[in-house]
Design an enzyme around this catalytic site. Structure first.
Site, PDB file in Angstrom:
ATOM      1  N   SER A   1      76.744  14.348  35.593  1.00  0.00           N
ATOM      2  CA  SER A   1      77.125  13.641  34.366  1.00  0.00           C
ATOM      3  C   SER A   1      76.263  12.399  34.227  1.00  0.00           C
ATOM      4  O   SER A   1      76.309  11.498  35.081  1.00  0.00           O
ATOM      5  CB  SER A   1      78.596  13.239  34.420  1.00  0.00           C
ATOM      6  OG  SER A   1      78.828  12.259  33.416  1.00  0.00           O
TER       7      SER A   1
ATOM      8  N   HIS B   1      75.318  17.323  32.101  1.00  0.00           N
ATOM      9  CA  HIS B   1      76.602  17.086  31.443  1.00  0.00           C
ATOM     10  C   HIS B   1      76.560  15.748  30.695  1.00  0.00           C
ATOM     11  O   HIS B   1      76.228  14.711  31.270  1.00  0.00           O
ATOM     12  CB  HIS B   1      77.696  17.067  32.509  1.00  0.00           C
ATOM     13  CG  HIS B   1      79.091  16.967  31.990  1.00  0.00           C
ATOM     14  ND1 HIS B   1      79.809  18.065  31.550  1.00  0.00           N
ATOM     15  CD2 HIS B   1      79.926  15.903  31.853  1.00  0.00           C
ATOM     16  CE1 HIS B   1      81.026  17.671  31.171  1.00  0.00           C
ATOM     17  NE2 HIS B   1      81.115  16.364  31.336  1.00  0.00           N
TER      18      HIS B   1
ATOM     19  N   ASP C   1      78.647  13.118  28.379  1.00  0.00           N
ATOM     20  CA  ASP C   1      80.004  12.694  28.037  1.00  0.00           C
ATOM     21  C   ASP C   1      80.021  11.838  26.786  1.00  0.00           C
ATOM     22  O   ASP C   1      79.585  10.686  26.798  1.00  0.00           O
ATOM     23  CB  ASP C   1      80.606  11.897  29.204  1.00  0.00           C
ATOM     24  CG  ASP C   1      81.011  12.797  30.358  1.00  0.00           C
ATOM     25  OD1 ASP C   1      81.750  13.771  30.115  1.00  0.00           O
ATOM     26  OD2 ASP C   1      80.590  12.532  31.496  1.00  0.00           O
TER      27      ASP C   1
ATOM     28  N   MET D   1      82.194   9.811  24.147  1.00  0.00           N
ATOM     29  CA  MET D   1      83.503   9.146  24.051  1.00  0.00           C
ATOM     30  C   MET D   1      83.548   8.267  22.810  1.00  0.00           C
ATOM     31  O   MET D   1      82.535   7.635  22.464  1.00  0.00           O
ATOM     32  CB  MET D   1      83.728   8.276  25.285  1.00  0.00           C
ATOM     33  CG  MET D   1      83.623   9.047  26.591  1.00  0.00           C
ATOM     34  SD  MET D   1      84.072   7.997  27.982  1.00  0.00           S
ATOM     35  CE  MET D   1      83.684   9.107  29.354  1.00  0.00           C
TER      36      MET D   1
ATOM     37  N   HIS E   1      80.310  17.286  26.406  1.00  0.00           N
ATOM     38  CA  HIS E   1      81.767  17.158  26.543  1.00  0.00           C
ATOM     39  C   HIS E   1      82.252  16.106  25.555  1.00  0.00           C
ATOM     40  O   HIS E   1      82.011  14.922  25.738  1.00  0.00           O
ATOM     41  CB  HIS E   1      82.064  16.754  28.005  1.00  0.00           C
ATOM     42  CG  HIS E   1      83.506  16.502  28.299  1.00  0.00           C
ATOM     43  ND1 HIS E   1      83.921  15.912  29.478  1.00  0.00           N
ATOM     44  CD2 HIS E   1      84.639  16.777  27.607  1.00  0.00           C
ATOM     45  CE1 HIS E   1      85.240  15.820  29.478  1.00  0.00           C
ATOM     46  NE2 HIS E   1      85.699  16.330  28.352  1.00  0.00           N
TER      47      HIS E   1
ATOM     48  N   MET F   1      84.850  13.821  24.057  1.00  0.00           N
ATOM     49  CA  MET F   1      86.155  13.164  24.229  1.00  0.00           C
ATOM     50  C   MET F   1      86.355  12.328  22.974  1.00  0.00           C
ATOM     51  O   MET F   1      86.316  11.083  22.993  1.00  0.00           O
ATOM     52  CB  MET F   1      86.133  12.318  25.515  1.00  0.00           C
ATOM     53  CG  MET F   1      86.222  13.204  26.755  1.00  0.00           C
ATOM     54  SD  MET F   1      85.663  12.384  28.253  1.00  0.00           S
ATOM     55  CE  MET F   1      83.904  12.718  28.119  1.00  0.00           C
TER      56      MET F   1
ATOM     57  N   MET G   1      90.082  19.032  33.655  1.00  0.00           N
ATOM     58  CA  MET G   1      89.885  17.626  34.023  1.00  0.00           C
ATOM     59  C   MET G   1      90.665  17.327  35.300  1.00  0.00           C
ATOM     60  O   MET G   1      91.872  17.595  35.379  1.00  0.00           O
ATOM     61  CB  MET G   1      90.371  16.698  32.908  1.00  0.00           C
ATOM     62  CG  MET G   1      89.616  16.779  31.586  1.00  0.00           C
ATOM     63  SD  MET G   1      87.834  16.486  31.686  1.00  0.00           S
ATOM     64  CE  MET G   1      87.768  14.862  32.423  1.00  0.00           C
TER      65      MET G   1
ATOM     66  N   ASP H   1      85.841  18.654  36.130  1.00  0.00           N
ATOM     67  CA  ASP H   1      85.259  17.375  35.727  1.00  0.00           C
ATOM     68  C   ASP H   1      86.130  16.218  36.209  1.00  0.00           C
ATOM     69  O   ASP H   1      87.254  16.049  35.737  1.00  0.00           O
ATOM     70  CB  ASP H   1      85.122  17.342  34.202  1.00  0.00           C
ATOM     71  CG  ASP H   1      84.284  16.175  33.713  1.00  0.00           C
ATOM     72  OD1 ASP H   1      83.829  15.365  34.537  1.00  0.00           O
ATOM     73  OD2 ASP H   1      84.089  16.091  32.482  1.00  0.00           O
TER      74      ASP H   1
HETATM   75  C1  DX5 Z   1      85.242  11.481  32.724  1.00  0.00           C
HETATM   76  C2  DX5 Z   1      83.987  12.266  32.378  1.00  0.00           C
HETATM   77  C3  DX5 Z   1      83.302  12.792  33.586  1.00  0.00           C
HETATM   78  C4  DX5 Z   1      82.820  11.718  34.512  1.00  0.00           C
HETATM   79  C5  DX5 Z   1      82.832  12.234  35.896  1.00  0.00           C
HETATM   80  O1  DX5 Z   1      85.895  11.132  31.564  1.00  0.00           O
HETATM   81  O2  DX5 Z   1      84.305  13.365  31.554  1.00  0.00           O
HETATM   82  O3  DX5 Z   1      82.272  13.710  33.257  1.00  0.00           O
HETATM   83  O4  DX5 Z   1      81.532  11.257  34.218  1.00  0.00           O
HETATM   84  O5  DX5 Z   1      82.476  11.185  36.737  1.00  0.00           O
HETATM   85  P1  DX5 Z   1      82.796  11.223  38.290  1.00  0.00           P
HETATM   86  O6  DX5 Z   1      82.092  12.413  38.874  1.00  0.00           O
HETATM   87  O7  DX5 Z   1      82.236   9.927  38.760  1.00  0.00           O
HETATM   88  O8  DX5 Z   1      84.280  11.324  38.445  1.00  0.00           O
HETATM   89 ZN    ZN Z   2      82.803  15.067  31.266  1.00  0.00          ZN
END
Ligand code: DX5
Ligand code: ZN
Length: 229
Positions: free
Chosen positions: A12, A37, A39, A41, A70, A72, A141, A176
């Protein structure tokens, strides 16, 4: 994108240097990442804010493997075309992000992407029972989404249930949150094949010291594969 159930490590870039995404992406791929990956948000669905479609489109030329986006965010549907245009290979929406996840998954596929559905820790496996033929990936998750570096929440029972529900369908199970060499074997043993890892990949390394990324990726992969029987 062909389908198989081999272990895939998806770093990620939430844990990358935000001033240096292009080099960071090239470094993790050179060091053995299978997918990248990303993320997204929105400061609304989750209490953190990252980047939008224009940034993701700028990442695209650097990603030679699979760009796994991904979301969010809520709502999702108004942004699907923008992420298709940005070049996402897999676009994952949360089942909790709105009342019409069925329509959302159809729209993601119609836009030419693989459709993923993510489940927060508090959401049961059964939430995707009627979505199995509309999805290419189920993201379980193992932290509450929003931040990297959180403690792994054991969801192995949910993963095993999903693996059984999926049967022979070509649907990936992605994990994840909090994945590292100690937690990876638990989730692959339960049936997961795509392991997202942020802090456990980027920890201790940098683009100038990227062999550490390789060491970290290999450690997660070896731990994950050691459990296959
Ligand atoms: C959390 C994200 C993850 C995150 C994982 O909301 O969706 O992808 O980056 O990070 P680690 O591996 O540090 O838990
Ligand atoms: Zn993620």
């Amino acid at each position: 994108m062909s389908f198989d159930r081999s272990v895939k490590i998806a770093p990620s870039i939430l844990s990358a240097d935000f001033a240096n995404f292009g080099q960071e992406i090239r470094a993790i791929e050179a060091e053995g990442a299978d997918w990248v990956h990303v993320d997204v948000m929105d400061g609304h669905f989750v209490p953190n804010l990252t980047f939008g479609p224009a940034a993701v489109k700028a990442f695209r030329p650097h990603v030679k493997t699979v760009m796994d986006v991904h979301l969010m965010i809520a709502p999702v549907d108004p942004y699907i075309d923008a992420y298709a245009d940005a070049g996402a290979d897999v676009l994952t929406a949360h089942v909790e992000a709105g009342p019409h996840i069925h329509r959302t998954l159809q729209a993601i596929r119609a836009a030419g992407m693989k459709a993923g559905v993510a489940l927060n820790p508090g959401t049961p496996a059964e939430a995707v029972a009627h979505l199995l033929d509309l999805t290419d990936l189920i993201c379980v998750m193992t932290v509450n989404p929003g931040f990297g570096g959180q403690k792994f929440i054991d969801m192995t029972g949910k993963i095993a249930t999903l693996r059984q529900m999926i049967g022979d369908r070509p649907v990936h199970i992605e994990i994840d949150g909090g994945v590292d060499p100690s937690t990876a074997p638990l989730v692959t043993k339960a049936g997961a094949d795509v392991l997202v890892a942020g802090s456990a990949v980027f920890r201790g390394g940098s683009v100038d010291n990227s062999s550490v990324y390789g060491d970290n990726i290999r450690a997660i992969r070896a731990a994950a594969e050691g459990t296959w029987t």
